[in-house]
Design a protein around this motif. Structure first.
Motif, PDB file in Angstrom:
ATOM      1  N   LEU A 183       0.780  -1.526   0.113  1.00 54.56           N
ATOM      2  CA  LEU A 183       0.215  -0.151   0.167  1.00 54.56           C
ATOM      3  C   LEU A 183       0.724   1.945   0.019  1.00 54.56           C
ATOM      4  CD1 LEU A 183      -3.168   1.297   0.133  1.00 54.56           C
ATOM      5  CD2 LEU A 183      -2.703   0.750   2.922  1.00 54.56           C
ATOM      6  N   SER A 184       1.857   1.583   1.214  1.00 56.35           N
ATOM      7  CA  SER A 184       2.959   2.120   1.278  1.00 56.35           C
ATOM      8  C   SER A 184       3.803   2.202  -0.100  1.00 56.35           C
ATOM      9  CB  SER A 184       3.947   2.827   1.951  1.00 56.35           C
ATOM     10  OG  SER A 184       5.411   0.911   1.933  1.00 56.35           O
ATOM     11  N   HIS A 185       3.773   1.255  -1.186  1.00 57.80           N
ATOM     12  CA  HIS A 185       4.223   1.946  -3.182  1.00 57.80           C
ATOM     13  C   HIS A 185       3.085   2.751  -3.271  1.00 57.80           C
ATOM     14  CE1 HIS A 185       7.993  -0.580  -0.784  1.00 57.80           C
ATOM     15  NE2 HIS A 185       8.001   0.147  -2.611  1.00 57.80           N
ATOM     16  N   VAL A 186       2.284   2.031  -3.853  1.00 55.57           N
ATOM     17  CA  VAL A 186       0.739   2.411  -4.535  1.00 55.57           C
ATOM     18  C   VAL A 186       0.862   4.379  -4.400  1.00 55.57           C
ATOM     19  CG1 VAL A 186      -1.984   2.458  -5.014  1.00 55.57           C
ATOM     20  CG2 VAL A 186      -0.329   0.776  -4.972  1.00 55.57           C
ATOM     21  N   SER A 187       0.811   4.357  -2.764  1.00 54.49           N
ATOM     22  CA  SER A 187       0.922   5.419  -2.451  1.00 54.49           C
ATOM     23  C   SER A 187       1.663   6.115  -2.945  1.00 54.49           C
ATOM     24  CB  SER A 187       0.509   5.745  -0.862  1.00 54.49           C
ATOM     25  OG  SER A 187       0.362   7.220  -0.514  1.00 54.49           O
ATOM     26  N   TYR A 245      -7.633   2.546   2.541  1.00 55.78           N
ATOM     27  CA  TYR A 245      -7.004   3.506   2.632  1.00 55.78           C
ATOM     28  C   TYR A 245      -7.740   4.846   1.700  1.00 55.78           C
ATOM     29  CZ  TYR A 245      -3.173   6.715   1.934  1.00 55.78           C
ATOM     30  OH  TYR A 245      -2.293   7.854   1.400  1.00 55.78           O
ATOM     31  N   ILE A 246      -8.511   4.861   0.641  1.00 58.79           N
ATOM     32  CA  ILE A 246      -8.898   5.375   0.153  1.00 58.79           C
ATOM     33  C   ILE A 246     -10.671   5.817   1.359  1.00 58.79           C
ATOM     34  CG2 ILE A 246     -11.292   6.019  -1.771  1.00 58.79           C
ATOM     35  CD1 ILE A 246      -9.353   3.795  -3.512  1.00 58.79           C
ATOM     36  N   ASP A 247     -10.818   5.209   1.303  1.00 62.54           N
ATOM     37  CA  ASP A 247     -12.221   5.375   3.066  1.00 62.54           C
ATOM     38  C   ASP A 247     -11.772   6.292   3.478  1.00 62.54           C
ATOM     39  OD1 ASP A 247     -13.883   3.624   1.672  1.00 62.54           O
ATOM     40  OD2 ASP A 247     -13.626   1.806   2.486  1.00 62.54           O
ATOM     41  N   ASN A 248     -10.153   6.453   4.353  1.00 65.70           N
ATOM     42  CA  ASN A 248     -10.173   7.184   5.012  1.00 65.70           C
ATOM     43  C   ASN A 248      -9.749   8.488   4.900  1.00 65.70           C
ATOM     44  OD1 ASN A 248      -9.915   5.784   7.475  1.00 65.70           O
ATOM     45  ND2 ASN A 248      -7.959   4.544   6.891  1.00 65.70           N
ATOM     46  N   LEU A 249      -9.600   8.664   2.859  1.00 64.00           N
ATOM     47  CA  LEU A 249      -8.318   9.783   2.874  1.00 64.00           C
ATOM     48  C   LEU A 249     -10.208  10.754   2.454  1.00 64.00           C
ATOM     49  CD1 LEU A 249      -6.606   8.820  -0.043  1.00 64.00           C
ATOM     50  CD2 LEU A 249      -5.916  10.424   1.627  1.00 64.00           C
ATOM     51  N   THR A 250     -10.608   9.824   1.906  1.00 60.81           N
ATOM     52  CA  THR A 250     -12.330  10.544   1.140  1.00 60.81           C
ATOM     53  C   THR A 250     -13.220  10.699   2.937  1.00 60.81           C
ATOM     54  OG1 THR A 250     -13.202   9.356  -0.225  1.00 60.81           O
ATOM     55  CG2 THR A 250     -14.665   9.454   0.431  1.00 60.81           C
ATOM     56  N   PHE A 252     -11.226  12.283   5.395  1.00 56.36           N
ATOM     57  CA  PHE A 252     -10.810  13.440   5.704  1.00 56.36           C
ATOM     58  C   PHE A 252     -11.203  14.067   4.983  1.00 56.36           C
ATOM     59  CE2 PHE A 252      -6.579  15.652   6.213  1.00 56.36           C
ATOM     60  CZ  PHE A 252      -6.285  15.737   7.573  1.00 56.36           C
ATOM     61  N   LYS A 253     -10.869  14.045   3.770  1.00 54.94           N
ATOM     62  CA  LYS A 253     -12.046  15.083   2.835  1.00 54.94           C
ATOM     63  C   LYS A 253     -13.118  15.850   3.476  1.00 54.94           C
ATOM     64  CE  LYS A 253     -12.525  15.900  -2.047  1.00 54.94           C
ATOM     65  NZ  LYS A 253     -13.912  15.651  -2.364  1.00 54.94           N
ATOM     66  N   ALA A 254     -14.298  14.666   3.710  1.00 56.86           N
ATOM     67  CA  ALA A 254     -15.420  15.736   4.249  1.00 56.86           C
ATOM     68  C   ALA A 254     -15.128  16.006   5.695  1.00 56.86           C
ATOM     69  CB  ALA A 254     -16.176  14.610   4.617  1.00 56.86           C
ATOM     70  N   LEU A 255     -14.018  15.717   6.010  1.00 55.31           N
ATOM     71  CA  LEU A 255     -13.442  16.852   7.443  1.00 55.31           C
ATOM     72  C   LEU A 255     -13.886  17.719   7.369  1.00 55.31           C
ATOM     73  CD1 LEU A 255     -12.178  14.122  10.427  1.00 55.31           C
ATOM     74  CD2 LEU A 255     -15.145  14.753   9.807  1.00 55.31           C
ATOM     75  N   MET A 256     -12.133  18.694   6.101  1.00 49.59           N
ATOM     76  CA  MET A 256     -12.434  19.501   6.164  1.00 49.59           C
ATOM     77  C   MET A 256     -12.759  20.264   4.875  1.00 49.59           C
ATOM     78  SD  MET A 256      -8.195  18.317   4.185  1.00 49.59           S
ATOM     79  CE  MET A 256      -7.914  20.286   4.405  1.00 49.59           C
ATOM     80  N   GLU A 257     -13.778  19.872   3.978  1.00 53.05           N
ATOM     81  CA  GLU A 257     -15.009  20.156   4.064  1.00 53.05           C
ATOM     82  C   GLU A 257     -15.920  20.844   4.075  1.00 53.05           C
ATOM     83  OE1 GLU A 257     -15.794  18.037  -0.563  1.00 53.05           O
ATOM     84  OE2 GLU A 257     -16.181  17.453   1.024  1.00 53.05           O
ATOM     85  N   ALA A 258     -16.073  20.065   6.340  1.00 58.48           N
ATOM     86  CA  ALA A 258     -17.270  20.804   7.160  1.00 58.48           C
ATOM     87  C   ALA A 258     -16.719  21.350   8.069  1.00 58.48           C
ATOM     88  CB  ALA A 258     -17.378  19.329   7.766  1.00 58.48           C
ATOM     89  N   GLY A 259     -15.281  21.762   7.274  1.00 61.25           N
ATOM     90  CA  GLY A 259     -14.723  22.800   8.564  1.00 61.25           C
ATOM     91  C   GLY A 259     -14.477  22.349   9.499  1.00 61.25           C
ATOM     92  N   ASP A 263     -11.974  17.619  15.024  1.00 66.76           N
ATOM     93  CA  ASP A 263     -11.795  15.827  14.449  1.00 66.76           C
ATOM     94  C   ASP A 263     -10.762  15.928  13.792  1.00 66.76           C
ATOM     95  OD1 ASP A 263     -14.156  15.301  15.814  1.00 66.76           O
ATOM     96  OD2 ASP A 263     -15.880  15.594  14.649  1.00 66.76           O
ATOM     97  N   ILE A 264     -10.442  17.328  12.582  1.00 65.02           N
ATOM     98  CA  ILE A 264      -8.893  16.797  11.876  1.00 65.02           C
ATOM     99  C   ILE A 264      -8.216  16.934  12.618  1.00 65.02           C
ATOM    100  CG2 ILE A 264      -7.489  17.761  10.384  1.00 65.02           C
ATOM    101  CD1 ILE A 264     -10.492  19.087   8.875  1.00 65.02           C
ATOM    102  N   PHE A 265      -8.029  17.385  14.213  1.00 66.10           N
ATOM    103  CA  PHE A 265      -7.078  17.591  14.860  1.00 66.10           C
ATOM    104  C   PHE A 265      -6.954  16.237  15.460  1.00 66.10           C
ATOM    105  CE2 PHE A 265      -5.636  18.396  19.336  1.00 66.10           C
ATOM    106  CZ  PHE A 265      -4.345  18.366  19.359  1.00 66.10           C
ATOM    107  N   ASN A 266      -7.196  15.620  16.126  1.00 69.43           N
ATOM    108  CA  ASN A 266      -7.610  14.494  17.019  1.00 69.43           C
ATOM    109  C   ASN A 266      -7.829  13.203  15.765  1.00 69.43           C
ATOM    110  OD1 ASN A 266      -8.677  15.193  19.344  1.00 69.43           O
ATOM    111  ND2 ASN A 266     -10.740  15.648  18.693  1.00 69.43           N
ATOM    112  N   GLU A 267      -8.053  13.504  14.724  1.00 70.74           N
ATOM    113  CA  GLU A 267      -7.722  11.898  13.540  1.00 70.74           C
ATOM    114  C   GLU A 267      -5.956  12.178  13.698  1.00 70.74           C
ATOM    115  OE1 GLU A 267      -9.625  10.608  10.594  1.00 70.74           O
ATOM    116  OE2 GLU A 267     -10.151   9.967  12.629  1.00 70.74           O
TER     117      GLU A 267
END
Length: 282
Positions: A183-187, A245-250, A252-259, A263-267
């Protein structure tokens, strides 16, 4: 001690470099489809002589350090030619398909499925390093299917090279390694692709990329010829790891979009625990 190494690149070259130090009587014979690589390995001194498959009956040890798809073809051919006392081990990053390939072979007991967890992003004989494996884990799979004398010989080699041994079944190995390596190589490859596609000016990438980007994208310098077969052989496990991994990225993106800054800090704070897990590895 006659050691045959098939594949004289980073891993094969590093292994025999240390074996020649650990066993003063070792003579290393190299086999490689690339004649230039073989000539370089001989000139660098970690291979003593070139050889062919016809010479394998002389071998005490045969090391397969070749791409995993080629190993599936070559391993049965090697077992066909060796004597009963010989130890054969590979260093590939996938295990289940290779073990299944030789499960019925009459000389299955000569084969040890191994995966030293060590390497760099570089390839070829000039990338070989002394002491690459010291302190590193070496995963051994299906040890119960290998002969006792071969296991004892292999463990002596690995001990002299400073490896730590873990035992695992082949299917579990492939599942776990999908997360912590594949996974780290794909990433890394896809991060590099994203930056290259969006930052058209290569000078901007060079000037603005900090050490964080450089370390994260380091694995994207790895050989596609080696990694494409790995992804193919471990396809189901890699796809599963990628989806998580994609689910986690998605998320995280949702947390940023929601401001949602808290939760971003805690993640990130929760994930800081990786420092404790990896403590001491460097």
């Amino acid at each position: 001690m006659k050691v045959f190494v098939i594949g004289v690149g980073l891993i094969g070259g590093s292994l025999v470099t240390d074996i020649k130090v650990a066993y003063k009587d070792a003579i290393v014979y190299g086999i490689d489809a690339n004649e230039s690589n073989l000539a370089t390995a001989i000139s660098l001194g970690f291979v003593d002589k070139s050889a062919t498959f016809a010479n394998l009956y002389e071998a005490d040890v045969v090391i397969l350090a070749i791409p995993v798809d080629i190993a599936q073809i070559v391993l049965p051919q090697v077992l066909d030619k060796i004597e009963d006392h010989c130890l054969v081990f590979d260093v590939g990053s996938t295990k289940e398909k290779l073990c299944n390939q030789v499960s019925k072979h009459s000389k299955r007991a000569c084969y040890l499925a191994a995966h030293p967890i060590a390497g760099t992003e570089f390839s070829g004989p000039k990338a070989a390093l002394a002491n690459l494996f010291r302190g590193k884990a070496n995963i051994i799979c299906e040890v119960e299917k290998t002969g006792q004398k071969q296991v004892e010989f292999a463990l002596d080699i690995f001990d002299r090279l400073g490896m730590r041994i873990r035992y695992m079944d082949a299917a579990s190995h492939d599942k776990h390694i999908a997360y912590v390596s594949h996974l780290s190589h794909v990433s890394s490859f896809m991060l590099g692709k994203t930056v290259i596609e969006k930052e058209k000016n290569e000078r901007d990438i060079f000037d603005m990329a900090g050490s964080g980007f450089a370390s994260t994208v380091r694995l994207a310098k790895s050989s596609p010829a080696m990694w494409t077969p790995i992804f193919k052989q471990n396809k189901e496990n890699v796809i599963g790891a990628l989806q998580e991994y994609i689910d986690n990225l998605t998320a995280f993106k949702a947390l940023m979009e929601a401001g949602n800054d808290e939760d971003i800090f805690n993640e990130m704070k929760d994930t800081n625990r990786i420092k404790t897990i990896l403590q001491g590895i460097e």
